[in-house]
Design a protein around this motif. Structure first.
Motif, PDB file in Angstrom:
ATOM      1  N   HIS A  88       4.804  41.899 -26.182  1.00 55.45           N
ATOM      2  CA  HIS A  88       5.824  40.848 -25.984  1.00 55.45           C
ATOM      3  C   HIS A  88       5.242  39.711 -25.163  1.00 55.45           C
ATOM      4  O   HIS A  88       4.339  39.905 -24.344  1.00 55.45           O
ATOM      5  CB  HIS A  88       7.094  41.409 -25.334  1.00 55.45           C
ATOM      6  CG  HIS A  88       6.911  41.985 -23.966  1.00 55.45           C
ATOM      7  ND1 HIS A  88       7.055  41.232 -22.806  1.00 55.45           N
ATOM      8  CD2 HIS A  88       6.617  43.232 -23.547  1.00 55.45           C
ATOM      9  CE1 HIS A  88       6.861  41.999 -21.749  1.00 55.45           C
ATOM     10  NE2 HIS A  88       6.578  43.220 -22.170  1.00 55.45           N
ATOM     11  N   HIS A  89       5.781  38.510 -25.402  1.00 48.25           N
ATOM     12  CA  HIS A  89       5.268  37.326 -24.714  1.00 48.25           C
ATOM     13  C   HIS A  89       6.251  36.782 -23.680  1.00 48.25           C
ATOM     14  O   HIS A  89       5.932  35.804 -22.986  1.00 48.25           O
ATOM     15  CB  HIS A  89       4.883  36.231 -25.721  1.00 48.25           C
ATOM     16  CG  HIS A  89       6.031  35.649 -26.503  1.00 48.25           C
ATOM     17  ND1 HIS A  89       6.748  34.565 -26.068  1.00 48.25           N
ATOM     18  CD2 HIS A  89       6.578  36.014 -27.690  1.00 48.25           C
ATOM     19  CE1 HIS A  89       7.687  34.265 -26.956  1.00 48.25           C
ATOM     20  NE2 HIS A  89       7.599  35.141 -27.966  1.00 48.25           N
ATOM     21  N   ASP A  90       7.437  37.381 -23.563  1.00 49.51           N
ATOM     22  CA  ASP A  90       8.354  36.943 -22.509  1.00 49.51           C
ATOM     23  C   ASP A  90       8.040  37.694 -21.229  1.00 49.51           C
ATOM     24  O   ASP A  90       7.377  38.733 -21.234  1.00 49.51           O
ATOM     25  CB  ASP A  90       9.805  37.142 -22.926  1.00 49.51           C
ATOM     26  CG  ASP A  90      10.158  38.598 -23.180  1.00 49.51           C
ATOM     27  OD1 ASP A  90       9.320  39.330 -23.754  1.00 49.51           O
ATOM     28  OD2 ASP A  90      11.273  39.027 -22.817  1.00 49.51           O
ATOM     29  N   VAL A  91       8.517  37.157 -20.097  1.00 50.53           N
ATOM     30  CA  VAL A  91       8.214  37.733 -18.792  1.00 50.53           C
ATOM     31  C   VAL A  91       9.492  37.864 -17.970  1.00 50.53           C
ATOM     32  O   VAL A  91      10.537  37.288 -18.292  1.00 50.53           O
ATOM     33  CB  VAL A  91       7.189  36.883 -18.016  1.00 50.53           C
ATOM     34  CG1 VAL A  91       5.888  36.764 -18.800  1.00 50.53           C
ATOM     35  CG2 VAL A  91       7.748  35.481 -17.694  1.00 50.53           C
ATOM     36  N   GLN A  92       9.373  38.617 -16.896  1.00 49.83           N
ATOM     37  CA  GLN A  92      10.479  38.822 -15.969  1.00 49.83           C
ATOM     38  C   GLN A  92      10.725  37.577 -15.108  1.00 49.83           C
ATOM     39  O   GLN A  92       9.822  36.767 -14.898  1.00 49.83           O
ATOM     40  CB  GLN A  92      10.158  39.992 -15.035  1.00 49.83           C
ATOM     41  CG  GLN A  92      10.363  41.361 -15.638  1.00 49.83           C
ATOM     42  CD  GLN A  92      11.800  41.827 -15.482  1.00 49.83           C
ATOM     43  OE1 GLN A  92      12.404  41.709 -14.429  1.00 49.83           O
ATOM     44  NE2 GLN A  92      12.353  42.357 -16.565  1.00 49.83           N
TER      45      GLN A  92
END
Length: 473
Positions: A88-92
């Protein structure tokens, strides 16, 4: 020891650094709508990087939420196995910002006790774990002298994992034909320690519940009504206190009925993983003691046993000073980590039965258990595909396959959705470490782990080419 794969990786580390630094500067926080454009920009950046790497087919797939990225590089041989890399390329989110030693979206190199580190949000979860594949496939081609990989390599890199992957299952169903594969390689995990070659072989599932207890119609004066009517906060405290028995076991009726017991072999394999409990407590855990279900080691409890955790409780007055009331309502949020053979759908009835049995007279309970949840997943330890992964990791660490250990990931992800939709077995190849502070301030990646990840991926594509996978339907 050396190998053509390692020589190529070592000679092209600057490419990996440049790619990862550029990607990490994009604040692709999927949970915050303010960053929707950044998540889209992250997908476009990755698509461009995959094209530069040589993938002939690269597409950005929109969803009702954040976009995913798909890429495919077919092998020249028509019958070659097909491997799908998931990440995945999204982050927290980065909160609390004041606890970061460096700006979270300005990649910063730090010399640590185990070697050079890169600090940034997403450094390992999960952009680092995806970025090493860009270098790994190039190393594979250079080492084998091929123009195409030895197996058809596909990538599916989603943009909503840190938001619970709400649209991922639908995307998998809609694109099942494009995603068809013989094996899924999950690159969203890690290893036991910098000098311990290992592979994750299971991830836990997840279900959650929110409980509201209501008593009086409005907040009441505690002097006029205290001791005379039920207090929802007292009832909630009693309810939550009974979530576990004195052996640390969850008290929901039927909670353990479907739990697949650990075999003696599985427990022996887990016991081989080096684990310093005191160092673990003093590290990111920052806890005074270890606790949990009796009869199991800490590693077993956090990776292979189901759990229930209270994530939050609130109600009444919590402001400055005092307000002498009996509150009208009390609330709690609980999450459950699930293991093999448990199903998130079963938790609703179990929680309802537990709450009903422990709600006192005069208190009304309202329970919300969201549909869906995350199912647990596991790999087959004895499959030919697992043997190739162990061989690839061993070569990257200069170890025999028998020295590669098996670990279990206590967290949860959409891997079970991949199995359900694609019918392919799971392998886990990640470069993270338990000390990488994922989801916390000062997230980091140990750079030599990324280098080993790239080399292991390069070896894996060659190893997988020889596996006689069953014919896909």
């Amino acid at each position: 020891m050396s190998s053509p794969e390692r020589d190529f990786v070592t000679a092209h580390l600057d490419d990996l650094h440049a790619d990862l630094d550029a990607w990490l500067r994009i604040p692709s926080i999927s949970a915050d709508p303010v960053h929707a454009a950044d998540v889209a920009a992250s997908a476009e950046w990755l698509a461009g990087a995959l094209r530069r790497t040589g993938f002939p087919a690269v597409e950005v797939w929109p969803t009702p939420g954040a976009p995913a990225v798909f890429a495919e590089w077919p092998a020249a041989e028509p019958g070659a196995p097909v491997a799908l890399v998931y990440g995945h390329h999204d982050v927290q989110p980065v909160d609390p910002l004041e606890l970061w030693q460096h700006p979270p979206f300005e990649p910063t190199r730090v010399e640590g006790p185990d070697g050079p580190e890169l600090h940034a949000r997403g450094a390992i979860d999960d952009k680092g774990n995806v970025a090493f594949h860009l270098l790994g496939i190039r190393a594979h081609l250079a080492a084998t002298g091929r123009d195409t990989p030895a197996v058809t390599v596909k990538l599916l890199i989603e943009g909503e994992e840190e938001s619970g992957s709400p649209h991922f299952a639908d995307l998998l169903r809609a694109q099942a034909d494009r995603l068809a594969c013989d094996v899924v390689v999950v690159s969203d995990t890690g290893m036991a320690a910098p000098d311990v070659p290992s592979a994750v072989v299971a991830m836990r599932g997840l279900a959650d519940a929110e409980i509201t207890l209501r008593g009086p119609a409005v907040d009441l004066h505690s002097g006029s009504f205290g001791g005379g009517v039920p207090n929802p906060l007292h009832a909630m405290a009693t309810l939550i206190a009974g979530l576990h028995d004195d052996q640390g076991r969850v008290t929901l009726p039927g909670f353990y009925e479907k739990v697949r017991p650990l075999t003696d072999r599985e427990r022996e394999l887990m016991a081989r993983v080096p684990f310093d409990e005191q160092a673990w407590l003093a590290g990111p855990a920052a806890s005074r003691v270890a606790a949990g279900e009796a009869g199991f080691s800490t590693l077993e409890r956090i990776g292979a046993r189901p759990t229930a955790e209270v994530n939050g409780m609130w109600g009444g007055y919590t402001g400055p000073g005092h307000k002498t009331i009996i509150p009208a309502e009390a609330h709690a949020k609980i999450t459950f980590r699930l293991v093999a053979d448990q199903h998130p759908a079963d938790l609703g009835d179990q929680v309802r039965a537990w709450v009903a049995a422990h709600t006192p007279e005069g208190i009304e309970a309202d329970l919300h258990v969201p549909a869906g949840g995350v199912s647990p997943c596991a790999s087959d330890l004895d499959s030919p595909a697992m043997a190739t992964l162990i061989a690839a990791i061993g070569r990257a660490f200069d170890r025999d396959p028998g020295d590669v250990l098996f670990t279990r990931e206590g967290g949860s992800g959409p891997e079970a959705d991949l199995v359900d939709a694609l019918g392919a077995p799971l392998l886990f190849l990640g470069a993270g470490l338990p000390t990488d502070r994922i989801h916390s301030p000062n997230e980091r990646v140990l750079l030599p782990m990324l280098y080993r990840g790239a080399e292991a991926a390069a070896h894996l594509w060659r190893e997988l080419a020889a596996v006689p996978f069953p014919a896909r339907r």
